[in-house]
Design an enzyme around this catalytic site. Structure first.
Site: not given
Ligand SMILES: [Zn+2]
Length: 506
Positions: A329, A331, A343, A374-376, A414, A416
């Site tokens: 996961h 954040e 979301c 956080e936030g991708r 993105d 990430r």
């Molecule tokens: Zn979310």
């Protein structure tokens, strides 16, 4: 023709200018290095002498030429008068160089399975360690900045050394064969939780070596899990689910990032030099040693790390004969903690925990990994800007524009970059995942590409998807996220609409 010639001329001029610029930069770096070498050599030779002599040296180093004086004035440091002023030596060591007098990093052989050959990761600028340290950056991830504040305020003695007594892991993780495979783990130190045991003699000698991983045990209570237990949909077994208020028994680990730069570069298919330059430039020039110390291959970046939550027997995670459920996961504070419904983050996270608990109750184990991205990994400010742009779009917040709006604001959709994510799974010794609680194609590709098999992908059930987050989930399915349903068409996507501003009561 004329145009072509003009372009060629312009390109030639551009090339020459950049060559000239590069030359200038190299010259000043060379000059800086010489000055720094001379300075450190002087400091080194005076180090053991009395304070009076040290003062004399400082006087000698003070500029006496009028021009130099005015130059120095321009870059004069703000006055240091507060409590923390005695925290550091008078002379600032801006950076170090590989062939500098006294610089001798302790050997660090990344990817070696024998910890004595691998060596400790030593990132400290503590006087006992600065000359022998073998890693750039600071311990603590992003929290190194708070540490600096504490020292500046005089609340923390910079010479403070942690008392590690009784801090050892509560369960055994590893060693696993993956720890000795240099390409399997490049973004964390697989020995990070064993530091105080493996390198106790070096610590006792005064080296400021610190753990980058900690493992502990806990009980936790989550409202949704409590409801599942109350409704009889999750049973109390006294081991994983402890009682009818849904209390869970977990082992958890906190992991700080430790990057082996050549390995990180190769994951992203870029060269190490480009990676170092980008890390230097885009952190405001925070770590000059990324440039001046090519011999130091390990970097502790000032970013958030990750947490691992283990349900069931930790020994089962790496046992291929036991079933394993995993949720990885990223954040999302707004949803994970505050329950924002734009979301599916919290519902999917809790569903991942629920299924991990079930797997553990059925004789297997479950793992939830929580990354601070956080936030991708674009951050929460960018995320909220995108929310505004989405809600204010002509035609409303539609799924077909979901990724486009992010790209308009952030430049990418993105950041990430899941390439480093599987490292933690290899650290845990995972070789296969029976149930992967994720629809993300990026996560799937990264994990499978790193050599871990995934047998089943489990999408979030429809009833757990908040109404306003259909925009996100449908956009993701259309983009290639895993789903047991047919991907929506462009036309269908434009029909999936989120709540407008007018529907939001303040
Ligand atoms: Zn979310």
């Amino acid at each position: 023709m004329e145009d072509e010639k003009r372009i060629e001329d312009e390109k030639r001029i551009e090339d020459e200018t950049s060559k000239e610029l590069l030359h200038k930069i190299l010259n000043s770096v060379e000059l800086l290095k010489k000055e720094q070498d001379a300075l450190s050599a002087k400091v080194d030779s005076y180090e053991t002498q009395t304070n009076d002599q040290f003062k004399k040296l400082q006087d000698q180093l003070k500029p006496n030429d009028k021009n130099e004086k005015s130059k120095v004035k321009e870059i004069q440091q703000p006055k240091v008068t507060s409590k923390g002023s005695k925290a550091y030596p008078d002379i600032v060591i801006l950076t170090t160089y590989p062939d500098q007098f006294g610089i001798k990093p302790i050997p660090l052989e990344w990817g070696e399975s024998d910890p004595n050959v691998r060596g400790p990761v030593l990132a400290s600028r503590h006087p006992s360690s600065i000359k022998v340290r073998n890693a750039i950056g600071a311990y603590g991830g992003s929290y190194c900045v708070y540490r600096a504040l504490a020292v500046a305020m005089g609340a923390l003695d910079p010479q403070h050394r942690p008392d590690f007594q009784n801090t050892e892991p509560t369960v055994t993780i590893g060693p696993h064969p993956q720890w000795g495979m240099p390409d399997k783990i490049v973004s964390l130190d697989p020995f990070g939780h064993l530091t105080t045991t493996l390198f106790d003699s070096q610590i006792a000698q005064g080296l400021d070596i610190r753990p980058t991983i900690a493992i502990t045990k806990a009980h936790m209570k989550v409202a949704e899990i409590e409801n599942l237990v109350k409704d009889g949909r999750l049973k109390v077994d006294g081991n994983v689910v402890l009682n009818d208020s849904g209390e869970l028994n977990v082992v958890k680990a906190a992991v700080e990032p430790v990057w082996y730069l050549p390995g990180v570069a190769s994951r992203f298919e870029i060269d190490e030099g480009t990676l170092r330059r980008a890390l230097f430039e885009d952190t405001g020039g925070m770590y000059p040693e990324l440039i001046t110390r090519p011999d130091l291959k390990v970097f502790l970046p000032p970013i958030g790390g990750l947490s691992v939550y283990i349900f069931g027997n930790p020994a089962f995670i790496s046992d291929p004969s036991k079933r394993l459920t995993v949720r990885v996961h990223d954040e999302c504070n707004g949803s994970d903690v505050f329950g924002s419904d734009i979301c599916t983050c919290r519902p999917y996270l809790i569903y991942g925990m629920e299924e991990s608990v079930r797997e553990a109750q059925n004789g297997g184990a479950g793992v939830v990994v929580y990354f601070r991205k956080e936030g991708r990994a674009l951050g929460e400010v960018i995320k909220y800007l995108v929310y505004n742009a989405r809600k204010r779009s002509a035609g409303g917040d539609t799924a077909d524009n979901y990724f486009l709006r992010t790209e308009n604001v952030a430049g990418v959709k993105d950041m990430r970059f899941q390439a480093l994510m599987p490292d933690v799974l290899h650290w845990l010794g995972i070789t296969k995942i029976d149930r992967m609680m994720s629809m993300s194609n990026m996560k799937y590709d990264a994990i499978v590409g790193s050599g871990i098999s995934i047998y089943e992908r489990v999408p979030i059930p429809d009833e757990l998807i908040p109404q306003d987050s259909r925009v996100e989930i449908d956009a993701k399915i259309a983009e290639g996220y895993f789903s047991t349903k047919k991907a929506p068409t462009k036309e269908e996507l434009s029909q999936v609409k989120g709540r407008g501003w007018d529907d939001i009561q303040h």
